[in-house]
Design a protein around this motif. Structure first.
Motif, mmCIF file in Angstrom:
data_model
loop_
_atom_site.group_PDB
_atom_site.id
_atom_site.type_symbol
_atom_site.label_atom_id
_atom_site.label_comp_id
_atom_site.label_asym_id
_atom_site.label_seq_id
_atom_site.Cartn_x
_atom_site.Cartn_y
_atom_site.Cartn_z
ATOM 1 N N ALA A 1 0.942 -1.176 0.114
ATOM 2 C CA ALA A 1 0.034 0.130 -0.059
ATOM 3 C C ALA A 1 0.633 1.439 0.070
ATOM 4 O O ALA A 1 0.349 2.198 -0.289
ATOM 5 N N ASP A 2 2.320 0.970 0.277
ATOM 6 C CA ASP A 2 3.176 2.306 0.255
ATOM 7 C C ASP A 2 3.692 2.507 -0.968
ATOM 8 O O ASP A 2 4.339 3.662 -1.098
ATOM 9 N N VAL A 3 3.583 1.767 -1.832
ATOM 10 C CA VAL A 3 4.232 1.864 -3.187
ATOM 11 C C VAL A 3 4.432 3.307 -3.875
ATOM 12 O O VAL A 3 5.087 3.828 -4.084
ATOM 13 N N ASP A 4 3.148 3.492 -4.076
ATOM 14 C CA ASP A 4 2.823 4.964 -4.819
ATOM 15 C C ASP A 4 3.617 6.125 -3.801
ATOM 16 O O ASP A 4 4.004 6.875 -4.487
ATOM 17 N N ALA A 5 3.209 6.228 -2.828
ATOM 18 C CA ALA A 5 3.742 7.189 -1.731
ATOM 19 C C ALA A 5 5.266 7.369 -1.961
ATOM 20 O O ALA A 5 5.951 8.229 -2.016
ATOM 21 N N ILE A 6 5.934 6.018 -1.732
ATOM 22 C CA ILE A 6 7.300 6.074 -1.836
ATOM 23 C C ILE A 6 7.956 6.364 -3.299
ATOM 24 O O ILE A 6 8.914 7.076 -3.234
ATOM 25 N N VAL A 7 7.399 5.838 -4.261
ATOM 26 C CA VAL A 7 7.673 6.554 -5.531
ATOM 27 C C VAL A 7 7.726 7.938 -5.631
ATOM 28 O O VAL A 7 8.629 8.710 -6.120
ATOM 29 N N ALA A 8 6.554 8.481 -5.131
ATOM 30 C CA ALA A 8 6.409 9.789 -5.126
ATOM 31 C C ALA A 8 7.428 10.666 -4.201
ATOM 32 O O ALA A 8 8.122 11.680 -4.650
ATOM 33 N N LEU A 9 7.801 10.291 -3.373
ATOM 34 C CA LEU A 9 8.810 10.454 -2.378
ATOM 35 C C LEU A 9 10.168 10.553 -2.866
ATOM 36 O O LEU A 9 10.736 11.492 -2.970
ATOM 37 N N ILE A 10 10.617 9.559 -3.361
ATOM 38 C CA ILE A 10 12.082 9.245 -4.069
ATOM 39 C C ILE A 10 12.049 10.249 -5.257
ATOM 40 O O ILE A 10 13.011 11.214 -5.348
ATOM 41 N N GLU A 11 10.997 10.268 -6.179
ATOM 42 C CA GLU A 11 10.970 11.284 -7.253
ATOM 43 C C GLU A 11 11.165 12.717 -6.881
ATOM 44 O O GLU A 11 12.001 13.431 -7.343
ATOM 45 N N SER A 12 10.196 13.139 -5.678
ATOM 46 C CA SER A 12 10.228 14.569 -5.345
ATOM 47 C C SER A 12 11.599 14.826 -4.694
ATOM 48 O O SER A 12 12.161 15.902 -4.686
ATOM 49 N N ALA A 13 12.379 13.980 -4.108
ATOM 50 C CA ALA A 13 13.888 13.978 -3.587
ATOM 51 C C ALA A 13 14.989 14.441 -4.471
ATOM 52 O O ALA A 13 15.892 14.843 -4.074
ATOM 53 N N TYR A 14 14.813 13.726 -5.629
ATOM 54 C CA TYR A 14 15.944 13.518 -6.594
ATOM 55 C C TYR A 14 15.709 14.247 -7.977
ATOM 56 O O TYR A 14 16.542 14.556 -8.736
ATOM 57 N N HIS B 1 20.528 -7.393 2.670
ATOM 58 C CA HIS B 1 21.612 -8.336 3.417
ATOM 59 C C HIS B 1 22.465 -8.961 2.378
ATOM 60 O O HIS B 1 22.076 -9.804 1.666
ATOM 61 N N ARG B 2 23.746 -8.679 2.554
ATOM 62 C CA ARG B 2 24.500 -9.201 1.571
ATOM 63 C C ARG B 2 25.666 -10.018 2.467
ATOM 64 O O ARG B 2 26.842 -9.606 2.318
ATOM 65 N N GLY B 3 25.368 -10.960 3.233
ATOM 66 C CA GLY B 3 26.372 -11.809 4.023
ATOM 67 C C GLY B 3 27.008 -11.203 5.139
ATOM 68 O O GLY B 3 25.896 -10.605 6.078
ATOM 69 N N ASP B 4 28.219 -10.703 5.319
ATOM 70 C CA ASP B 4 28.743 -10.055 6.351
ATOM 71 C C ASP B 4 28.170 -8.618 6.567
ATOM 72 O O ASP B 4 28.606 -7.949 7.372
ATOM 73 N N HIS B 5 27.854 -8.111 5.175
ATOM 74 C CA HIS B 5 27.746 -6.537 5.228
ATOM 75 C C HIS B 5 26.064 -6.334 4.650
ATOM 76 O O HIS B 5 25.423 -7.231 4.197
ATOM 77 N N ALA B 6 25.710 -5.047 4.890
ATOM 78 C CA ALA B 6 24.379 -4.891 4.312
ATOM 79 C C ALA B 6 24.612 -3.591 3.151
ATOM 80 O O ALA B 6 25.731 -2.707 3.375
ATOM 81 N N TYR B 7 23.671 -3.539 2.345
ATOM 82 C CA TYR B 7 23.732 -2.472 1.528
ATOM 83 C C TYR B 7 22.613 -1.501 1.628
ATOM 84 O O TYR B 7 21.597 -1.835 2.066
ATOM 85 N N PHE B 8 23.032 -0.088 1.619
ATOM 86 C CA PHE B 8 22.234 0.958 2.023
ATOM 87 C C PHE B 8 21.773 1.654 0.695
ATOM 88 O O PHE B 8 22.847 2.022 -0.050
ATOM 89 N N GLY B 9 20.688 1.592 0.273
ATOM 90 C CA GLY B 9 20.224 2.467 -0.804
ATOM 91 C C GLY B 9 18.911 3.011 -1.001
ATOM 92 O O GLY B 9 18.097 2.860 -0.098
ATOM 93 N N MET B 10 18.395 3.363 -2.177
ATOM 94 C CA MET B 10 16.926 4.019 -2.348
ATOM 95 C C MET B 10 16.816 5.131 -1.171
ATOM 96 O O MET B 10 15.782 5.178 -0.557
ATOM 97 N N PHE B 11 17.704 5.876 -0.544
ATOM 98 C CA PHE B 11 17.509 6.594 0.672
ATOM 99 C C PHE B 11 16.889 7.871 -0.093
ATOM 100 O O PHE B 11 17.380 8.693 -0.861
ATOM 101 N N ALA B 12 15.823 8.275 0.498
ATOM 102 C CA ALA B 12 15.149 9.601 0.100
ATOM 103 C C ALA B 12 14.437 10.410 1.370
ATOM 104 O O ALA B 12 13.920 9.630 2.177
#
Length: 179
Positions: free
Chosen positions: A16-29, A83-94
């Motif tokens: 249910a959050d998909v549309d709001a998250i897409v709008a957020l990411i687009e508005s930030a970048y 989750h990528r084994g011993d580390h984590a990847y951080f992305g899609m930050f908005a």
């Protein structure tokens, strides 16, 4: 989880959050709305930053979380944790341009680091940043991330990631050891 000091609520994204998250990411970048904040990529990339399909894929992936951040019932930020084994990847930050500059980014980043340590036992956080984003790289360096010099090419020709406005775009891997 809610933090009283900031009034932020952290939770995993749902369909249910998909549309709001897409709008957020687009508005930030992207576009003129992104110019209200400091994270805009409008001068280096046009077109989309993400789409509903990409956001939904992160939500559905068993190795990822899309951490959604609300304040007063409104989605104001998000980030992908993978989750990528011993580390984590951080992305899609908005963070919404309307609230950038209030210190929310560092609170959210700290919560993301805490979560991957606690939930996955990750000992490092990795991310990639477009190298021409010097101000953004400096922001991450002030939070303990280090530049590695390890580069990956920008996906020129794949408009799912935007339409480049310059020919020198590439990503650099930034890494932080998690205590």
């Amino acid at each position: 989880m809610e933090t009283a000091a900031t009034g932020l609520t952290f939770r995993d994204a749902a369909d249910a959050d998909v549309d709001a998250i897409v709008a957020l990411i687009e508005s930030a970048y992207r576009g003129d709305s992104s110019r209200a904040g400091w994270t805009t990529e409008a001068d280096i990339l046009q077109g989309q930053r993400t789409d509903a399909e990409s956001v939904r894929a992160v939500i559905k992936s068993p190795d990822s979380r899309l951490l959604t951040v609300e304040r007063a019932g409104e989605v104001v930020a998000c980030c992908q944790l993978e989750h990528r084994g011993d580390h984590a990847y951080f992305g899609m930050f908005a963070v919404s341009p309307r609230v950038q500059g209030e210190g929310l980014g560092k609170v959210i980043l700290a919560e993301a680091e805490r979560a991957v340590r606690a939930e996955w036992g990750a000992t490092e956080m990795h991310m990639t940043v477009i190298t021409v984003r010097i101000d953004l790289i400096a922001w991450y360096e002030r939070r303990g991330y280090r530049r590695t010099g390890r580069m990956t090419p920008f996906p020129y020709g794949d408009e799912r990631f935007g339409i480049p406005q310059r020919e020198d775009l590439q990503f650099e891997l930034l890494v932080k050891a998690l205590a």
